[in-house]
Design a protein around this motif. Structure first.
Motif, PDB file in Angstrom:
ATOM      1  N   VAL A  36      10.324  -0.060  67.302  1.00 26.43           N
ATOM      2  CA  VAL A  36       9.304  -0.640  66.432  1.00 26.43           C
ATOM      3  C   VAL A  36       8.564   0.530  65.799  1.00 26.43           C
ATOM      4  CG1 VAL A  36       7.228  -2.065  66.286  1.00 26.43           C
ATOM      5  CG2 VAL A  36       9.035  -2.655  67.929  1.00 26.43           C
ATOM      6  N   VAL A  37       8.623   0.596  64.468  1.00 24.19           N
ATOM      7  CA  VAL A  37       7.969   1.681  63.735  1.00 24.19           C
ATOM      8  C   VAL A  37       7.290   1.113  62.498  1.00 24.19           C
ATOM      9  CG1 VAL A  37       9.589   3.451  64.534  1.00 24.19           C
ATOM     10  CG2 VAL A  37      10.044   2.256  62.404  1.00 24.19           C
ATOM     11  N   THR A  38       6.385   1.888  61.932  1.00 26.56           N
ATOM     12  CA  THR A  38       5.750   1.439  60.699  1.00 26.56           C
ATOM     13  C   THR A  38       6.774   1.443  59.575  1.00 26.56           C
ATOM     14  OG1 THR A  38       5.051   3.644  60.012  1.00 26.56           O
ATOM     15  CG2 THR A  38       3.499   2.376  61.399  1.00 26.56           C
ATOM     16  N   LEU A  39       6.539   0.620  58.582  1.00 23.43           N
ATOM     17  CA  LEU A  39       7.450   0.546  57.441  1.00 23.43           C
ATOM     18  C   LEU A  39       7.590   1.907  56.746  1.00 23.43           C
ATOM     19  CD1 LEU A  39       9.282  -1.079  55.566  1.00 23.43           C
ATOM     20  CD2 LEU A  39       7.227  -1.852  54.361  1.00 23.43           C
ATOM     21  N   PRO A  40       6.482   2.636  56.493  1.00 23.24           N
ATOM     22  CA  PRO A  40       6.653   3.965  55.863  1.00 23.24           C
ATOM     23  C   PRO A  40       7.487   4.927  56.714  1.00 23.24           C
ATOM     24  CG  PRO A  40       4.380   3.239  55.655  1.00 23.24           C
ATOM     25  CD  PRO A  40       5.064   2.261  56.580  1.00 23.24           C
ATOM     26  N   GLU A  41       7.320   4.876  58.036  1.00 19.53           N
ATOM     27  CA  GLU A  41       8.112   5.749  58.909  1.00 19.53           C
ATOM     28  C   GLU A  41       9.598   5.394  58.819  1.00 19.53           C
ATOM     29  OE1 GLU A  41       8.570   6.983  63.630  1.00 19.53           O
ATOM     30  OE2 GLU A  41       6.802   5.863  62.992  1.00 19.53           O
ATOM     31  N   TRP A  42       9.914   4.103  58.821  1.00 17.91           N
ATOM     32  CA  TRP A  42      11.308   3.656  58.703  1.00 17.91           C
ATOM     33  C   TRP A  42      11.903   4.101  57.361  1.00 17.91           C
ATOM     34  CZ3 TRP A  42      14.753   1.738  62.048  1.00 17.91           C
ATOM     35  CH2 TRP A  42      15.919   1.207  61.532  1.00 17.91           C
ATOM     36  N   GLN A  43      11.131   3.920  56.299  1.00 20.75           N
ATOM     37  CA  GLN A  43      11.616   4.315  54.974  1.00 20.75           C
ATOM     38  C   GLN A  43      11.867   5.815  54.904  1.00 20.75           C
ATOM     39  OE1 GLN A  43       8.327   2.447  52.892  1.00 20.75           O
ATOM     40  NE2 GLN A  43       9.650   0.793  52.161  1.00 20.75           N
ATOM     41  N   GLU A  44      11.017   6.590  55.557  1.00 22.67           N
ATOM     42  CA  GLU A  44      11.213   8.052  55.588  1.00 22.67           C
ATOM     43  C   GLU A  44      12.479   8.399  56.360  1.00 22.67           C
ATOM     44  OE1 GLU A  44      11.036  11.986  54.949  1.00 22.67           O
ATOM     45  OE2 GLU A  44       9.804  10.477  53.955  1.00 22.67           O
ATOM     46  N   ARG A  45      12.700   7.746  57.496  1.00 28.67           N
ATOM     47  CA  ARG A  45      13.922   7.982  58.278  1.00 28.67           C
ATOM     48  C   ARG A  45      15.168   7.656  57.457  1.00 28.67           C
ATOM     49  NH1 ARG A  45      13.174   5.140  64.176  1.00 28.67           N
ATOM     50  NH2 ARG A  45      11.344   6.290  64.879  1.00 28.67           N
ATOM     51  N   GLU A  46      15.134   6.509  56.773  1.00 31.10           N
ATOM     52  CA  GLU A  46      16.268   6.084  55.960  1.00 31.10           C
ATOM     53  C   GLU A  46      16.516   7.061  54.817  1.00 31.10           C
ATOM     54  OE1 GLU A  46      18.417   3.184  56.449  1.00 31.10           O
ATOM     55  OE2 GLU A  46      17.522   3.705  58.377  1.00 31.10           O
TER      56      GLU A  46
END
Length: 81
Positions: A66-76
């Protein structure tokens, strides 16, 4: 009449049934009976539904992260480089 609090067509929204709130969280999961171990499916959640959706996936042993949306987008974005 436009609702100023409603998300626009580009805003990711919560995956909870009938919720139209902007997503804040990404719940990464997989069903080991269907998916390879590295595969991640995602549900999006607003603050109000994060715990409920996490519990639903967690009880089944599906929840992986479970991560914040901005963190997920950065990972992607980093993975695409």
């Amino acid at each position: 009449m436009n609702d100023v609090n409603a998300p626009d067509d580009e805003t990711p929204i919560c995956s909870a049934k009938d919720c139209r709130a902007p997503a804040v969280w990404v719940l990464a999961w997989n069903n080991p009976k269907l998916h390879t171990p590295e595969r991640r499916k995602t549900w999006l959640a607003c603050d109000e539904h994060r715990e409920h959706l996490s519990s639903f996936l967690g009880m089944r042993g599906f929840l992986k992260d479970v991560v914040t949306l901005p963190e997920w987008q950065e990972r992607e974005s980093a993975a695409d480089r």
